[in-house]
Design a protein around this motif. Structure first.
Motif, PDB file in Angstrom:
ATOM      1  N   GLU A 143       0.918  -1.317  -0.048  1.00  0.00           N
ATOM      2  CA  GLU A 143      -0.086  -0.079   0.102  1.00  0.00           C
ATOM      3  C   GLU A 143       0.842   1.255  -0.093  1.00  0.00           C
ATOM      4  O   GLU A 143       0.506   2.302  -0.604  1.00  0.00           O
ATOM      5  CB  GLU A 143      -0.906  -0.018   1.050  1.00  0.00           C
ATOM      6  N   TYR A 144       2.142   1.200   0.781  1.00  0.00           N
ATOM      7  CA  TYR A 144       2.985   2.292   0.712  1.00  0.00           C
ATOM      8  C   TYR A 144       3.368   2.777  -0.702  1.00  0.00           C
ATOM      9  O   TYR A 144       3.567   3.923  -1.056  1.00  0.00           O
ATOM     10  CB  TYR A 144       4.185   2.167   1.550  1.00  0.00           C
ATOM     11  N   LYS A 145       3.720   1.593  -1.387  1.00  0.00           N
ATOM     12  CA  LYS A 145       4.157   1.930  -2.733  1.00  0.00           C
ATOM     13  C   LYS A 145       3.201   2.525  -3.502  1.00  0.00           C
ATOM     14  O   LYS A 145       3.502   3.669  -4.228  1.00  0.00           O
ATOM     15  CB  LYS A 145       4.687   0.670  -3.579  1.00  0.00           C
ATOM     16  N   TYR A 146       2.087   2.323  -3.605  1.00  0.00           N
ATOM     17  CA  TYR A 146       1.032   2.983  -4.369  1.00  0.00           C
ATOM     18  C   TYR A 146       0.501   4.288  -3.903  1.00  0.00           C
ATOM     19  O   TYR A 146       0.588   5.406  -4.680  1.00  0.00           O
ATOM     20  CB  TYR A 146      -0.135   2.040  -4.433  1.00  0.00           C
ATOM     21  N   SER A 147       0.514   4.409  -2.403  1.00  0.00           N
ATOM     22  CA  SER A 147       0.231   5.725  -2.084  1.00  0.00           C
ATOM     23  C   SER A 147       1.246   6.712  -1.978  1.00  0.00           C
ATOM     24  O   SER A 147       1.001   8.103  -2.232  1.00  0.00           O
ATOM     25  CB  SER A 147      -0.571   5.456  -0.661  1.00  0.00           C
ATOM     26  N   GLN A 148       2.589   6.347  -1.856  1.00  0.00           N
ATOM     27  CA  GLN A 148       3.617   7.523  -1.523  1.00  0.00           C
ATOM     28  C   GLN A 148       4.698   7.354  -2.777  1.00  0.00           C
ATOM     29  O   GLN A 148       5.383   8.335  -2.699  1.00  0.00           O
ATOM     30  CB  GLN A 148       4.346   6.956  -0.300  1.00  0.00           C
ATOM     31  N   ASP A 171      -6.332   5.436  -5.291  1.00  0.00           N
ATOM     32  CA  ASP A 171      -7.561   5.913  -4.521  1.00  0.00           C
ATOM     33  C   ASP A 171      -7.387   5.454  -3.323  1.00  0.00           C
ATOM     34  O   ASP A 171      -7.370   4.330  -2.766  1.00  0.00           O
ATOM     35  CB  ASP A 171      -8.803   5.335  -5.139  1.00  0.00           C
ATOM     36  N   GLU A 172      -7.113   6.306  -2.201  1.00  0.00           N
ATOM     37  CA  GLU A 172      -6.786   5.778  -1.028  1.00  0.00           C
ATOM     38  C   GLU A 172      -7.986   5.205  -0.104  1.00  0.00           C
ATOM     39  O   GLU A 172      -7.741   4.265   0.732  1.00  0.00           O
ATOM     40  CB  GLU A 172      -6.446   7.399   0.231  1.00  0.00           C
ATOM     41  N   GLU A 173      -9.016   5.184  -0.316  1.00  0.00           N
ATOM     42  CA  GLU A 173     -10.238   4.934   0.146  1.00  0.00           C
ATOM     43  C   GLU A 173     -10.436   3.256  -0.144  1.00  0.00           C
ATOM     44  O   GLU A 173     -10.568   2.454   0.472  1.00  0.00           O
ATOM     45  CB  GLU A 173     -11.534   5.657   0.009  1.00  0.00           C
ATOM     46  N   SER A 174     -10.386   3.120  -1.524  1.00  0.00           N
ATOM     47  CA  SER A 174     -10.436   1.632  -2.163  1.00  0.00           C
ATOM     48  C   SER A 174      -9.172   0.973  -2.194  1.00  0.00           C
ATOM     49  O   SER A 174      -9.287  -0.275  -2.487  1.00  0.00           O
ATOM     50  CB  SER A 174     -11.277   1.863  -3.421  1.00  0.00           C
ATOM     51  N   LYS A 175      -8.252   1.496  -2.120  1.00  0.00           N
ATOM     52  CA  LYS A 175      -6.572   1.145  -2.088  1.00  0.00           C
ATOM     53  C   LYS A 175      -6.594   0.404  -3.433  1.00  0.00           C
ATOM     54  O   LYS A 175      -5.795  -0.427  -3.697  1.00  0.00           O
ATOM     55  CB  LYS A 175      -6.588  -0.039  -1.171  1.00  0.00           C
ATOM     56  N   ILE A 176      -7.087   1.033  -4.387  1.00  0.00           N
ATOM     57  CA  ILE A 176      -7.139   0.471  -5.890  1.00  0.00           C
ATOM     58  C   ILE A 176      -6.220   1.453  -6.524  1.00  0.00           C
ATOM     59  O   ILE A 176      -6.546   2.763  -6.261  1.00  0.00           O
ATOM     60  CB  ILE A 176      -8.477   0.333  -6.469  1.00  0.00           C
ATOM     61  N   ASN A 177      -5.271   1.072  -7.436  1.00  0.00           N
ATOM     62  CA  ASN A 177      -4.247   1.908  -8.486  1.00  0.00           C
ATOM     63  C   ASN A 177      -4.830   1.530  -9.542  1.00  0.00           C
ATOM     64  O   ASN A 177      -4.939   0.437 -10.105  1.00  0.00           O
ATOM     65  CB  ASN A 177      -2.956   1.505  -8.001  1.00  0.00           C
TER      66      ASN A 177
END
Length: 248
Positions: A143-148, A171-177
């Protein structure tokens, strides 16, 4: 547009710097460390078979499973013999003829399973088709890689024969990239064909992976940072997970 359809034709071109040999050596080391020096090994989400072939070269009887017929066709076109069995199957519903000594799944294949319940079902199938105490090794983007790191980034590369633009939206809420992929492939001297695909991946944490493995009946063994080959930390971008069959 289904992922890895048109993109399959240029996948190996854009992945030519992927360290498949390094990955194969690393996986082979983990397998032999566990006493798995031969026997049946499943490559789940095998793509065009680059890693599958390398592991076959190390003495394993390989099975490759992938959901993309275009990717599998390229994998089979690489084969000079029929020693590798390739199966066109969805990893959420894959079926084998019997059990295997180990299952490997790399290059963030499991991130394409965007619903945790579906990933748990994948893990259940892995557990079902592993020999007693068999080994499951997979990697995943965190999750860190996608968000940051890659979320909302644009990646582009220009080659003589083909070029691509890769737009990321996390998308931070759905955790979907979401990856919006645009590719241009040269067909004639000054004529390029354009095609587009959309890919979706989910960011997972190591804690979530451990929980899903436990729910599936697998026993978590350890996690390894893909870059350092050391301990996992909060800024690990890709993680290897090793799990073990511990009863059907």
């Amino acid at each position: 547009m289904e992922a890895y359809s048109d993109f399959a034709s240029v996948y190996d071109t854009f992945m030519d710097e992927t360290p498949y040999e390094e990955w194969a050596d690393f996986l082979h080391g983990l397998l032999t460390e566990d006493g798995i020096e031969e026997g049946l090994v499943l490559d789940l989400g095998c793509g065009t078979g680059s890693l599958t072939r390398l592991l076959a070269g190390k003495g394993y009887d390989m099975i490759g499973v992938d959901y993309s017929p275009q990717m599998l066709q390229i994998a089979m076109d690489k084969e000079e013999d029929s020693s590798i069995l390739y199966l066109l199957q969805d990893m959420r519903e894959f079926e084998l003829y019997g059990t295997v000594a180990a299952v490997v799944s790399v290059c963030d294949s499991v991130n394409y399973i965007t619903e945790p319940e579906d990933l748990r079902d994948v893990f259940k199938l892995v557990n079902n088709y592993l020999d007693p105490n068999g080994l499951f090794i997979f990697d995943f983007n965190t999750e860190y890689k996608y968000s940051q790191v890659i979320g909302d980034a644009v990646i582009a590369e220009n080659r003589d024969e083909c070029s691509f633009i890769w737009d990321n939206y996390y998308d931070e809420e759905s955790k979907i990239n979401e990856y919006d992929l645009t590719i241009f492939v040269r067909e004639e001297q000054d004529l390029f064909r354009k095609f587009e695909e959309v890919h979706y991946q989910r960011g997972y944490t190591l804690a979530e992976m451990k929980e899903l493995l436990e729910q599936a009946g697998l026993r978590f063994v350890k996690a390894i940072d893909s870059d350092t080959k050391g301990e996992v930390c909060d800024t690990s971008e890709r993680i290897y997970v090793i799990a073990r069959e511990c009863g059907k």
